[in-house]
Design an enzyme around this catalytic site. Structure first.
Site, PDB file in Angstrom:
ATOM      1  N   LYS A 165       0.802  -1.229   0.000  1.00 40.07           N
ATOM      2  CA  LYS A 165       0.000   0.000   0.000  1.00 40.07           C
ATOM      3  C   LYS A 165       0.836   1.280   0.000  1.00 40.07           C
ATOM      4  CE  LYS A 165      -4.184  -1.756   0.167  1.00 40.07           C
ATOM      5  NZ  LYS A 165      -5.112  -1.589  -0.943  1.00 40.07           N
ATOM      6  N   GLU A 211      -9.557   6.077   2.990  1.00 35.62           N
ATOM      7  CA  GLU A 211     -10.375   5.023   3.577  1.00 35.62           C
ATOM      8  C   GLU A 211      -9.448   3.836   3.819  1.00 35.62           C
ATOM      9  OE1 GLU A 211      -9.790   5.223   0.455  1.00 35.62           O
ATOM     10  OE2 GLU A 211      -9.515   3.117  -0.085  1.00 35.62           O
ATOM     11  N   SER A 237       1.757  -9.824  -0.842  1.00 33.98           N
ATOM     12  CA  SER A 237       1.416  -8.405  -0.752  1.00 33.98           C
ATOM     13  C   SER A 237       1.545  -7.784   0.622  1.00 33.98           C
ATOM     14  CB  SER A 237       0.003  -8.176  -1.285  1.00 33.98           C
ATOM     15  OG  SER A 237      -0.903  -9.079  -0.669  1.00 33.98           O
TER      16      SER A 237
END
Lengths: 520, 459
Positions: A160, A182, A504
């Site tokens: 991210k 968010e 990830s």
């Protein structure tokens, strides 16, 4: 790492886009469209000025399919677009121009590359998972070679941050002082809070109350990075034109500190509700605020931008694959919630037809139970959060509550580009069902009794544990979906297939959930 | 009582040298001349702006030490192998094997790949701009603060560098089972992960109190397949238990030391495997500003991350080495872990070094909010560096560390481990004394997710 703009400025001779007005008023309400209602005619005459990488045409056999990803209207085929209120149109256009300007700006690229290297810790390794590969070898010793792209080693523990860092830099360029975001699992929230601390920006993170409970480590981290939380419940009735969904109550946070986490209680109190809340905030504060969307969903230019910022994953993979075995990967596997890590890995290879792209979604309690988040498998086309894409909706076009044990995959929509790649047949999307869960159960080597555990999550924890025990890497539960799919995939792959799986994120945040369900 | 069952040598010779054994020759007699005020770290007089003096003598001593450390395991008079007879053969074998792998190209290549692809090295040398700005004075002058990002390693701390290397060594010599002791749990997690990857059995000893304070790490170890055995007490007791277990299982198990303490060759091995930190730092400093760092700062529990960073630069007289210990509740309170500041020389866990002991030579239980710094002993090599004046040691209280933890989180978006926060806290005292443009490299030895809940309780 440079990101390439794949959106050439084009003048099309003919355009035909649907102009049904009801799309514009329903940014938060999906509309159920008949499948073929949206058509885009191929422009017959195009003059293009391509800004950086030129995109070769995807060869197509039958009817004309748009090969621009996305085109100038932000569409991937019929998916994507900008289904937003008038107030946001200017902000989106401004964002798009800024993005294209920065694509060619060397100073910006250098700054971003420096931060990705020294702050985030790129490039991340492409790690040969020897024991995992051994595990999947067939009795005759044949099987694929499994490589893990180690996005779990990034600062903050997931992919991210690639996007958060770049968008924060972009926001500074735009002169915006206030950031909103968010978050589902909390990883994007932590990444955003991290970069806001780093760059000295004010920041508000919207997180579903249910997610806050199941990802408390991430909430702790956001608080440490600057969030202060105090409680005052103010019920708020929100009516949206044409909508039947009315009540949402928001936990009001007293304004201390630069970084705030706001709990969202509406709907299922998960990611989609947090996203809706963030969009509402953005509509209200658009002049001062930049919205760091965490995934390749949302209105154009977000799907394209977020993809470009994550594309570094795929670019590094190409280079590392060449170094390691002198070729390309044969198969790419990634979990799909909104689709950011998958797009980040796939994008570089979309035009390499010999590379297979596989996305794995969350089947929750099972695809027929109605409690899952397998959007691309079970969803239908509609508009959610500003983009047309597959989504989980009922006959009235209301959003079906998704369910997944992993907060980061618990989203009823999916990035429009994934919808496009699925329809095109370029990428394959699977999910985990109950039978596979049971199969996985018996494969667990070390374990004791699973007492009150749901059958469908067994496979997930099996994958979570398997990587921990075989490679000493604890994967995020989201990643574990992709890992679980290897059980089905590897037996079908020829000997020596080079498979790259996007690891990830790391699973430290899921440890408490795991021990509730596992006898560790 | 140290693990070998003998009374520790109780000596009140802080600042002076004992007469050395004949093998040392006359070199250590010169020690007494070198202990000078700037090195004695009490909470009182701190002379932070001194640089290293008496260069040539120190240099000679360091060279002598380096020769000796690879032979007898002595650093000046510190170090050695104070162990029961049963362990002596095992230690010699380990030492021989270690020397072989140091020069074995294949092993080194495999280790380099593991460090790169598995651990995620090399870790960045990151210019912490906001911290740098924070320490600028009113004229805009101040040092440049760089963080060596060991927090980005797989496992979240520098401990993995050593764990993966030693696990590979253990596999090479045919051991199937690994035993280790851990304080904060980071070494335990690193060892468990390395064992999972290399298909080795893993048993971790951890003090009961520590298991409660760092319970998230216990869960991680279990998930990784290790067996965690609780021991009454804390890290020092876990270490004693691990050594006892090792003595009883010499042929089948391998004791994976996480700290550069214990009998030779453990301190040297751990230092060598951690020295990759310093080597990368030298290279990165050269790339970034074409020179060397001016000051290196690291927290000191037993000394692994400090030695890892310092070792490369020990011979560079113009590089200042600063270690920061835990002053706990305060040095006067007696509840702290500041071994080099207030300890006395003795033998503990097989090596002679500074340690926290009372009048009768019994070990004093240390305290710190940072579990990884809670060790009553310290690396013999660091004891030596302190005595010859090559490195300076200070300490920082629990509260100062918590403040630093929060400060760095908010300024840089990096949540440092509570241990590393001690080093970062020392910047408060250090930076005002440094000339403009001094380049300081702080070892950010681990990430602080494991401490988040505890810090939030404190606030």
């Amino acid at each position: 790492m440079a990101f390439s703009s794949t959106n050439p400025t084009c003048r099309t001779a003919t355009t035909s886009l649907p102009s049904k007005p009801h799309h514009l008023t329903t940014q938060l309400i999906p509309s159920r469209l008949p499948v073929n209602s949206v058509t885009v005619k191929t422009p017959s005459l195009i003059s293009c000025a391509v800004t950086s990488h030129s995109m070769p045409l995807i060869e197509k056999d039958e009817e004309a399919v748009v090969h621009l990803r996305p085109d100038s209207f932000g569409r991937f085929g019929k998916f994507g677009g900008k289904y937003v209120p008038e107030t946001l149109m200017y902000a989106l256009t401004e964002l798009e121009s800024a993005f294209h300007a920065l694509a060619g700006d060397h100073e910006f690229q250098k700054e971003l590359d420096g931060i990705l290297k020294d702050y985030v810790g790129r490039e991340t390794p492409l790690y040969f998972a020897e024991r995992l590969s051994e595990h999947y070898k067939r009795p005759n010793g044949e099987g694929p070679n499994i490589y893990l792209k180690r996005e779990d080693l990034n600062h903050t523990g997931a992919h991210k941050i690639n996007n958060a860092v770049a968008q924060a830099l972009l926001a500074k360029r735009l002169g915006k002082k206030r950031i909103i975001a968010e978050t589902g699992a909390g990883q994007h929230g932590v990444a955003t809070a991290t970069v806001c601390a780093r760059f000295g920006l004010d920041c508000i993170i919207y997180m579903g109350a249910q997610d806050m409970e199941r990802q408390s480590l991430n909430v702790f981290r956001m608080r440490l990075l600057g969030a202060e939380v105090s409680m005052e419940i103010i019920p708020l009735f929100l009516g949206i034109v044409g909508s039947l969904r009315v009540v949402s109550s928001i936990l009001r946070i007293k304004q201390h500190g630069d970084i705030q986490v706001r709990a969202v209680h509406s709907g299922t109190a998960t990611l989609k509700d947090a996203t809706s809340e963030a969009i509402r905030d953005w509509v209200t504060n658009v002049e001062t605020t930049h919205y760091i969307l965490g995934s390749v969903a949302g209105p154009h230019p977000y799907p394209m931008m977020v993809r470009e910022f994550h594309a570094v994953i795929g670019k590094e993979t190409r280079k590392q694959a060449l170094e390691k075995w002198g070729g390309k990967p044969d198969v790419l596997v990634a979990c799909v919630g909104g689709g950011s890590n998958a797009m980040g890995l796939f994008h570089e290879f979309v035009d390499d037809k010999d590379v297979r792209l596989i996305g794995v979604e969350a089947a929750g309690f099972g695809l027929d139970s109605g409690k899952h988040a397998a959007t691309l498998t079970k969803g239908e086309v509609g508009v959610l959060h500003g983009a047309m894409s597959y989504l989980l909706q009922d006959d009235d076009g209301q959003i079906t509550e998704p369910h997944s044990i992993s907060a980061g995959l618990d989203y009823p929509g999916v990035g429009p580009e994934h919808s496009f790649l699925k329809d095109l047949g370029r990428a394959e999307y699977y999910s985990i069902t109950d039978e596979e869960a049971l199969e996985g159960y018996y494969q667990i080597l070390f374990d004791s009794v699973f007492s009150s555990i749901k059958r469908s999550v067994v496979l997930l924890y099996a994958a979570f544990k398997r990587l921990s025990r075989l490679e000493g890497i604890i994967p995020a539960l989201e990643t574990s979906h992709a890992l679980a799919y290897l059980e089905k995939l590897c037996p079908t792959l020829p000997n020596g297939t080079n498979l790259v799986l996007n690891c990830s994120g790391r699973g430290d945040k899921d440890v408490h959930t795991a021990i509730k369900h596992l006898q560790v | 009582i140290s693990a070998c069952g003998r009374e520790p040598v109780s000596s009140k010779t802080q600042g002076f040298c004992l007469p050395s054994s004949p093998a040392d020759g006359g070199a250590s007699v010169a020690c007494s001349a070198l202990s000078h005020d700037s090195v004695i770290a009490t909470s009182g007089s701190l002379n932070l702006s001194t640089t290293i003096t008496r260069k040539s003598l120190t240099q000679t001593l360091i060279e002598t030490e380096e020769r000796k450390s690879t032979t007898a395991g002595k650093f000046g008079r510190y170090g050695g192998k104070f162990v029961p007879e049963t362990l002596m053969l095992c230690l010699s074998q380990l030492e021989a094997e270690f020397k072989v792998v140091l020069h074995d190209d294949k092993f080194q290549a495999e280790l380099a790949t593991a460090l790169k692809d598995y651990v995620g090295r090399e870790t960045p040398l990151y210019l912490a701009q906001r911290i740098t700005n924070y320490y600028k004075n009113s004229k805009g002058e101040g040092p440049e603060i760089y963080l060596k990002r060991e927090d980005l390693n797989h496992g979240g701390a520098h401990k993995m560098n050593n764990a993966i290397a030693q696990a590979m060594l253990a596999k090479r010599i045919g051991r199937k089972s690994i035993v280790a002791a851990t304080g904060a749990g980071q070494h335990g997690v690193a060892t468990a992960a390395a064992c999972a990857k290399l298909a080795l059995e893993c048993t971790i000893f951890m003090g009961r109190m520590d298991m409660e304070r760092q319970s998230s790490n216990v869960t991680l170890m279990n998930l990784l397949g290790a067996e965690v055995r609780s021991v009454d007490g804390s890290f020092k007791d876990a270490t004693s238990e691990a050594i006892r277990h090792w003595v009883n299982n010499l042929d089948s198990s391998y004791h994976l030391a996480g700290a550069p303490v214990g009998p030779h060759p453990c301190p040297t091995m751990v230092r060598e495997f951690q020295s990759v930190i310093g080597k990368e730092t030298r290279k990165q400093a050269m790339e970034k500003w074409g020179g060397k760092p001016d000051v290196l700062v690291a927290c000191v529990g037993s000394g692994s991350n400090a030695l890892g960073l310092f070792h490369e630069f020990v011979r560079d007289e113009d590089v200042r080495l600063i270690g920061v210990e835990a002053a706990g509740v305060g040095l006067e309170s007696g509840k702290h872990s500041a071994t080099l500041a207030t300890g006395e020389v003795g033998v503990y866990h097989g090596a002679m070094s500074y340690l926290l002991q009372d009048e009768e030579g019994q070990i004093i239980g240390p305290h710190s909010i940072a579990v990884g710094l809670e060790y009553p002993g310290v690396s013999p090599e660091l004891s030596f560096l302190k005595d010859v004046g090559r490195a300076e040691f200070y300490s920082v209280t629990d509260q100062e560390a918590i403040d630093a933890y929060r400060r760095v989180s908010r300024l840089e978006g990096i949540i440092p481990a509570m241990e590393a926060s001690h080093a970062l806290a020392f910047l408060e005292k250090l930076c005002p004394t440094l000339p403009d443009g001094t380049r300081v490299v702080v070892s950010c030895s681990g990430r602080g997710d494991k401490d988040a809940a505890m810090v939030l309780e404190h606030i």
